[in-house]
Scaffold this active site. Structure first.
Site: not given
Lengths: 299, 641
Positions: B34, B38, B110, B468, B474, B541
């Protein structure tokens, strides 16, 4: 001394065209037979000299082009020896789609937008060069030189990539394609000046001649064949006219002019008070018309 | 259109020649929303009679919620060409407009004011010579004024017009204008612009846009257009050392081999010596080929094809340069980075870095600081958020050729591309190469990887278990380790929890820290593989990007991704460490699968579903896979060393 204006525009366009060939596996150039296409064709020849243009040119024929355009197209392909592919949307033909029966919107969508999508998919093109310029229309002014399209061919202005320097991001994902506009920074005046300097052949319709026209909705429409219905109150008259832009003949208005050479066209442009797209019905058939068409995959 | 007044119609050719040789000014308008950007361009075009009649008529057709009533035209609508822009009354994307006066040609971008569209402002600024920075007289300097001024200066814009707009709304008071100018000058002095020209303006009414306004008798300077027509531009890059980024190699037939590209700066003549930047090979230019004939000399901006006197090794991404002033060639450098993406920039994550013609994998090794837009103060940061600017050390997978951005805008820039979405997520301006890039080369050891693995009679491998928490990674890795060990294999198991007790004890569980966690483990695994070991890595990961980064560190075929696929509810049911109970109770932040996402592998080498299967059976299946892999290749003893 810096490069003169036209030389700079030429070099930029050549750089962009080469970039497409260097980074895409199956590019194509769109050939609409108009003046911008003619310039693009010429630049493509320059870009790869002494090699041949390494991609074919595709014309999506709506079957409503001016007859002179089609003659010119076939003659150019022969004389300049480029690879020309012509695609027509057969579904549209089968349904009898046309500008008089279905209106400009439906006709353009089916025969041009859908036709283009079919052709790109048929040949598996991943990049399509075209001669659009930013000075043509307001939504064009917003488009990048490398403009990504979704797998559905849609243009999403909010997804446009920032485009800095001459460092273009040419990567596309699965199914996505790129539309590329090497003439983005050219104006209508630049195009004519370049056509003059380089002696680029263009369709004779750009030069003034006596042609049969009908005044319709404030535009002069040329009667190019007998498919055009003439209303009882309409009268076909011979007038000295030329075209500033070329598309489907029922959708493209002629302008009154006596310019029969390129310098005369340039002189005329210096005093003209209207834009070239004024004579294109499809830009104004609704508010935001061009943006809507582009979102659907139009050029 | 604009030429109406100035052209006698008879000498069109002379006019065209003059037209072609006019200088060209590329400028942007920026400032807060504003502030009237333009509208200013619309006013400039309208008052200079550069708007076509049908375009004006169209403004009446379109209308907008923000449009003024009555006869007044909303000039901003000349530029805001997108529907969303008209709906919201704002500029979203850059609009380029082209116009010419009798003195000069102009390309104006512009650019948007909203912070979220900073990327589009950068797009316009990257090629501009001058910036018009608009300020609303009633508001004074805002955050976006500072941001845009900073970015303009960063991108190498040297000239600024400070357009103090809406001066009519403060009754053309000189004092308001003077205060704004003084404020701006105070903060802009750090930005190093070559010139700052303030002008009081009303874009809406046209005061001082095309001609001097009677409403501001206290202002004696030029109106905006006159200033734009006469501002002295910096000399072109012709005088700089020769730079020619190789865009493509032209080989139409066996007799012709040419290097196509656009000259970034400097000049080149036939016979001049050149050096291939990355290899240092010396040769000279045999011919400068174009469609319009061979040239004796060519300079900045020209797109040509160079034929060289000798066969050299130069392909796309390399650069032909002046022997006396070579660019840097390095794989590590410092750069200013502007981040555009909603996903923050993560140090350690792998991106694609693209220069004008080169493209390499790259990671940000260190984010040194980010720059506070309001104070320009350096602040510590762990990641760069959207629209932030930071100073980073960057490491590329292969060396690139470049100059400092301040010396050369064309050869000192890069963009950052996301590997998955292909979006342009950042822009970079190179500051300087890092010393270690020159001095620390990978030391070629006498005893190499194949010698080490040959002695162990095994192929090194990195078995990357992802899944997950509680999926069984493991447990299975342990079983496999036991089996391999029993077979006399040399192995090591890197377990997430264990590594976090030592090497990675300084890292938490934010996204940034998780990226760094994986980066370090991947590097350790790489060293262990280099030692000839079979490395078992058991890490959640969660992100594809980091697993891909780890994969790319290893040799082809060395990285084996094992997706331990167990449904979340089953993991939660097993809950060996009681973590799910806590996470579901909201006691653990950033818990994968509960409050943080898990990106499952798309093409793992092994996809193991654990439900209803015994860990030992699964471990044996992996062992069988390893066996087959060795069977399909040469045994280590047969490999050349």
């Amino acid at each position: 001394m810096s490069l003169p204006h036209l030389r700079r525009l030429e070099a930029e366009a050549i750089h962009v065209i080469r970039e497409v060939v260097a980074t895409f596996s199956n590019p194509v150039a769109l050939y609409s037979i108009g003046k911008d296409s003619s310039v693009l064709l010429h630049l493509a020849m320059k870009a790869f000299y002494p090699a041949k243009r390494p991609f074919p040119f595709l014309h999506v024929d709506t079957k409503w082009k001016f007859r002179e355009m089609i003659e010119f197209r076939d003659r150019m392909a022969r004389e300049l020896g480029f690879d020309l592919l012509v695609h027509v949307n057969q579904d549209g033909i089968d349904q009898g789609i046309g500008p008089f029966t279905h209106g400009s919107n439906v006709h353009t969508h089916v025969m041009k937008t859908m036709g283009l999508r079919q052709a790109l998919e048929k040949y598996g093109f991943d990049a399509a060069l075209a001669g659009a310029r930013r000075d043509e229309e307001k939504s064009r002014a917003k488009e990048r030189i490398f403009s990504i399209r979704s797998a559905q061919h849609g243009w999403d202005p909010q997804r446009q990539r920032p485009e800095m320097w001459k460092t273009y991001n040419t990567r596309v994902g699965q199914g996505e394609t790129m539309r590329v506009f090497p003439l983005s920074n050219w104006t209508e005046f630049d195009i004519w000046q370049y056509i003059l300097r380089e002696e680029i052949p263009i369709v004779p319709l750009y030069f003034a001649a006596r042609r049969p026209v009908v005044k319709r909705e404030g535009m002069l429409i040329m009667v190019d064949d007998d498919r055009m219905p003439i209303q009882p109150e309409e009268e076909v008259t011979e007038q000295l006219v030329r075209f500033r832009t070329l598309g489907c003949y029922p959708l493209t208005g002629a302008v009154e002019s006596d310019a029969v050479t390129v310098p005369e066209i340039l002189r005329e442009m210096l005093t003209v008070r209207t834009s070239e797209r004024q004579s294109r019905l499809i830009d104004t058939d609704e508010v935001g018309a061009m943006e809507k068409k582009k979102r659907e995959g139009y050029f | 259109m604009s030429y109406v007044q100035s052209i006698p119609p008879h000498d069109i050719e002379a006019h065209l020649a003059e037209h072609d040789n006019k200088s060209i000014l590329r400028f942007i308008t920026c400032g807060s929303v504003d502030d009237g950007k333009s509208t200013l361009i619309g006013r400039l075009l309208y008052d200079a009679k550069l708007v076509f009649e049908d375009q004006l008529a169209n403004l009446g057709r379109v209308g907008s919620p923000g449009a003024a009533n009555g006869k007044e035209i909303d000039l901003a609508l000349l530029l805001d060409g997108l529907e969303a822009e008209r709906e919201q009354g704002i500029t979203i994307d850059v609009a380029y407009r082209y116009f010419a006066t009798s003195k000069r040609k102009f390309i104006v971008a512009d650019t948007p004011g909203h912070e979220e569209y900073t990327r589009n402002m950068v797009t316009g600024a990257s090629t501009a010579d001058l910036a018009i920075i608009l300020i609303d007289s009633r508001q004074g300097i805002l955050q976006q004024t500072r941001r845009h001024s900073y970015i303009a200066s960063l991108l190498g814009i040297r000239h600024v017009v400070l357009a103090v707009n809406k001066i009519d709304l403060v009754d053309f008071q000189q004092q308001v204008y003077e205060e704004i100018v003084a404020d701006y000058m105070a903060f802009a002095k750090e930005l190093g612009f070559a010139s700052i020209r303030p002008i009081p303006i009303s874009a809406r009414d046209g005061d001082n846009v095309i001609s001097a306004s009677a409403n501001t008798p206290w202002y004696r300077g030029a109106a905006l257009l006159e200033y734009l027509e006469t501002v002295e531009l910096d000399p072109t890059d012709q005088a700089k050392p020769f730079r020619f980024p190789v865009q493509m190699v032209m080989r139409p037939n066996a007799d012709f081999r040419g290097y196509a590209g656009q000259i970034s700066c400097g000049r080149i003549s036939v016979g001049d010596p050149v050096v291939v930047a990355k290899t240092g090979q010396r040769t000279s230019v045999k011919a400068i080929v174009t469609y319009d004939g061979e040239l004796a000399t060519a300079g900045e901006g020209e797109a040509v094809t160079l034929v060289l006197s000798d066969e050299v090794d130069a392909s796309r991404g390399n650069m032909l340069v002046a022997p006396g002033a070579r660019p840097f060639v390095a794989d590590q450098f410092q750069a200013h980075v502007i981040w555009f993406d909603a996903n923050p920039m993560m140090p350690g994550r792998s991106y694609i870095l693209r220069t004008e013609t080169d493209s390499v994998s790259a990671t940000v090794t260190t984010l040194k600081h980010q720059v506070n837009i309001n104070s320009f103060i350096r602040e510590a940061a762990k990641s760069l958020q959207m629209n932030e600017v930071g100073v980073c050390n960057i490491s590329t997978q292969a060396p690139i050729a470049f100059d400092a951005y301040k010396d050369n805008r064309a050869t000192g820039n890069f963009i950052i591309v996301d590997r998955v979405t292909n979006a342009t997520v950042g822009a970079g301006l190179i500051d300087f190469p890092l010393r270690r890039a020159d001095n620390v080369h990978w030391h070629a050891l006498e005893v190499n990887k194949s010698a080490r693995s040959a002695m162990k009679n095994q192929l090194p491998a990195v078995l990357w278990f992802t899944g997950l928490s509680g999926s069984g990674k493991s447990t299975i890795a342990n079983e496999l380790d036991r089996i391999l060990h029993a077979q006399g294999k040399h192995t090591y198991l890197l377990d997430g929890d264990n590594v976090r007790h030592g090497l990675n004890r300084d890292l938490g569980f934010t996204e940034e820290d998780r990226v760094e966690n994986i980066r370090r483990v991947a590097e350790v695994a790489k060293l262990m593989a280099d030692a000839g070991l079979i490395v078992l890595v058991s890490f959640i990961s969660p992100f594809r990007d980091e697993r891909r980064m780890a994969r790319e560190l290893m040799e082809e075929g060395e990285f084996i991704e094992i997706f331990v696929d167990t449904p979340l509810d089953e993991c939660a049911r097993r809950d060996p460490k009681g973590l799910y109970e806590k996470a579901l109770a909201g006691k653990i932040a950033n818990f994968t699968g509960v409050s943080s996402c898990y990106e499952a592998p798309e093409n793992p080498e092994l996809h193991i579903r654990t439900v209803g299967r015994q860990p030992t059976d699964l471990a044996l299946a992996i062992e069988e896979f390893l066996d087959c892999r060795i069977g399909g290749q040469m045994t280590p003893l047969q490999r050349p060393t």
